[in-house]
Design an enzyme around this catalytic site. Structure first.
Site, PDB file in Angstrom:
ATOM      1  N   GLY A 140       0.842  -1.208   0.000  1.00  0.00           N
ATOM      2  CA  GLY A 140       0.000   0.000   0.000  1.00  0.00           C
ATOM      3  C   GLY A 140       0.866   1.241   0.000  1.00  0.00           C
ATOM      4  O   GLY A 140       0.574   2.228   0.680  1.00  0.00           O
TER       5      GLY A 140
ATOM      6  N   ASP B 140      -2.006  -6.917  -5.657  1.00  0.00           N
ATOM      7  CA  ASP B 140      -3.286  -6.827  -4.966  1.00  0.00           C
ATOM      8  C   ASP B 140      -3.206  -7.857  -3.843  1.00  0.00           C
ATOM      9  O   ASP B 140      -3.272  -9.068  -4.104  1.00  0.00           O
ATOM     10  CB  ASP B 140      -4.432  -7.144  -5.936  1.00  0.00           C
ATOM     11  CG  ASP B 140      -5.792  -6.979  -5.275  1.00  0.00           C
ATOM     12  OD1 ASP B 140      -5.856  -6.943  -4.025  1.00  0.00           O
ATOM     13  OD2 ASP B 140      -6.801  -6.900  -5.998  1.00  0.00           O
TER      14      ASP B 140
ATOM     15  N   TYR C 252     -14.869  -2.848  10.219  1.00  0.00           N
ATOM     16  CA  TYR C 252     -13.520  -2.266  10.124  1.00  0.00           C
ATOM     17  C   TYR C 252     -12.767  -2.499  11.440  1.00  0.00           C
ATOM     18  O   TYR C 252     -11.608  -2.938  11.436  1.00  0.00           O
ATOM     19  CB  TYR C 252     -13.580  -0.760   9.805  1.00  0.00           C
ATOM     20  CG  TYR C 252     -12.208  -0.141   9.851  1.00  0.00           C
ATOM     21  CD1 TYR C 252     -11.287  -0.403   8.831  1.00  0.00           C
ATOM     22  CD2 TYR C 252     -11.794   0.639  10.933  1.00  0.00           C
ATOM     23  CE1 TYR C 252     -10.000   0.112   8.881  1.00  0.00           C
ATOM     24  CE2 TYR C 252     -10.511   1.160  10.995  1.00  0.00           C
ATOM     25  CZ  TYR C 252      -9.622   0.886   9.962  1.00  0.00           C
ATOM     26  OH  TYR C 252      -8.338   1.388  10.021  1.00  0.00           O
TER      27      TYR C 252
HETATM   28  C1  8X3 Z   1      -8.178   4.583  11.583  1.00  0.00           C
HETATM   29  C2  8X3 Z   1      -8.718   5.099  12.859  1.00  0.00           C
HETATM   30  O1  8X3 Z   1     -10.841   5.721  14.156  1.00  0.00           O
HETATM   31  O2  8X3 Z   1     -10.682   6.452  11.847  1.00  0.00           O
HETATM   32  O3  8X3 Z   1      -7.785   3.260  11.700  1.00  0.00           O
HETATM   33  O4  8X3 Z   1     -11.074   4.146  12.366  1.00  0.00           O
HETATM   34  S1  8X3 Z   1     -10.395   5.345  12.785  1.00  0.00           S
END
Ligand code: 8X3
Length: 267
Positions: free
Chosen positions: A25, A76, A169
Site C-alpha cells: 500500500g 493486490d 472495520y
Molecule cells: C483509523 C482510525 O478511528 O478512523 O484506523 O477508524 S479510525
C-alpha cells in the site's frame, strides 16, 4: 557496554541504511510517508501497490531523497495466488527482505451492522486481514532462514475500541492485533521481530476511500481537530525498526493530542 551488547548490529537511524524495506500500500498515505522516511535513512525500497503509475513517480523522488535502489511491483494483496507468485518471482537482488511494513488496508462505509453491505465487509476483511496474512506468510520464512527480519503491521485505535457503525472495520483491526500477538509467539526463538503500530485519526485519503470519494463528508471527519499526519506514523515506524536487535517494540498506540480513544475527541 557489556560483551553481549557490543556484538549486536548498530541501532539508530543509520542502522537501516542499505537494508531492504518492503512496504505494501505504498502509493499513498502512511505507506508513501514510510517510503520517504526510509529513503532519507538510506534504505533500499521494495514498493507494492495496485497503482503502478503512482509508484513510478514516487520511486523517482525516493532515489533523489537518498534511497540507493527502488523496485516497484503491482500487487493486490487480496489475491493469494498473485501474492505468492509475485513474491516468489522477485529478482534475486530483492529477495532478502529485512523489514516488511504491512500497510495495505482500508475502510469502506460507516453503517450499522444490520444495514451494512456485504461487499464492503468482503473488501475490508480480504485486504486488512487476509491480505496481511498472505504477504506475511510469503515473507517470514525467508527472514527466519536468513536470521534477520522485522514485521511491522498497521493496526489502529479501532482494534482497541470498537465504535458505532464501524464493527467490521474495527474487527479487522482487532484481528490485526491478534495476528501480531500470535506471530510474535510463533517466531519466538528466532531473531525476527514483530511490531504493531496502532494509529488513531490520521489525515490521509482514509475517509475519502471510506466514503467512496465523497470529499465533503471526508473533510468533516477532520474538522475541529488537529489529526495526526502520515509522517508522524512513519517516524514511529522508523524508530521502532531501528532499536537494537534485542529490543522488540510490541505495540505503539498513537493518537493526536485531540483524541483520547476511538470515541472521544476534543473538537
Ligand atoms: C483509523 C482510525 O478511528 O478512523 O484506523 O477508524 S479510525
Amino acid at each position: 557496554m557489556t560483551e553481549n551488547q557490543s556484538a549486536q548490529p548498530p541501532s539508530g537511524p543509520a542502522a537501516i541504511a542499505g537494508q531492504t524495506v518492503f512496504i505494501t500500500g505504498a502509493s499513498a498515505g502512511i505507506g508513501a510517508a514510510c517510503a520517504h522516511a526510509f529513503a532519507r535513512a538510506g534504505a533500499r525500497l521494495l514498493l507494492a501497490a495496485r497503482r503502478q503509475d503512482k509508484l513510478r513517480d514516487l520511486a523517482a523522488a525516493l532515489q533523489k531523497e537518498g534511497s540507493p535502489a527502488v523496485h516497484t511491483i503491482t500487487l493486490d494483496v487480496r489475491d493469494a495466488a498473485q501474492v505468492s507468485a509475485t513474491l516468489g518471482a522477485l529478482p534475486e537482488a530483492w529477495r532478502a527482505i529485512d523489514v516488511l511494513i504491512n500497510n495495505a488496508g482500508l475502510s469502506r462505509g460507516l453503517d450499522k451492522l444490520q444495514e451494512g453491505k456485504p461487499e464492503d465487509w468482503d473488501e475490508m476483511i480480504d485486504t486488512n486481514v487476509k491480505g496481511l496474512l498472505y504477504v506475511t506468510r510469503a515473507v517470514v520464512p525467508g527472514m527466519i532462514e536468513r536470521g534477520r527480519g522485522h514485521i511491522v503491521n498497521l493496526g489502529s485505535t479501532a482494534g482497541h475500541m470498537t465504535y458505532p457503525k464501524g464493527a467490521v472495520y474495527c474487527a479487522t483491526k482487532a484481528a490485526e492485533k491478534s495476528i501480531s500477538e500470535g506471530l510474535r509467539q510463533d517466531v519466538l526463538g528466532t531473531p525476527v521481530r514483530v511490531t504493531s503500530i496502532d494509529p488513531g485519526m490520521v489525515q490521509t485519503d482514509f475517509s475519502k476511500v471510506r466514503f467512496r470519494g465523497d470529499e465533503e463528508r471526508a473533510a468533516k471527519v477532520y474538522q475541529g481537530v488537529t489529526p495526526l499526519q502520515p509522517e508522524d506514523i512513519a517516524d514511529a515506524i522508523l524508530w521502532a525498526v531501528t532499536r537494537p536487535a534485542h529490543v522488540n517494540i510490541s505495540e505503539m498506540l498513537i493518537t493526536s493530542i485531540d483524541q483520547a480513544n476511538s470515541l472521544l475527541f476534543n473538537r
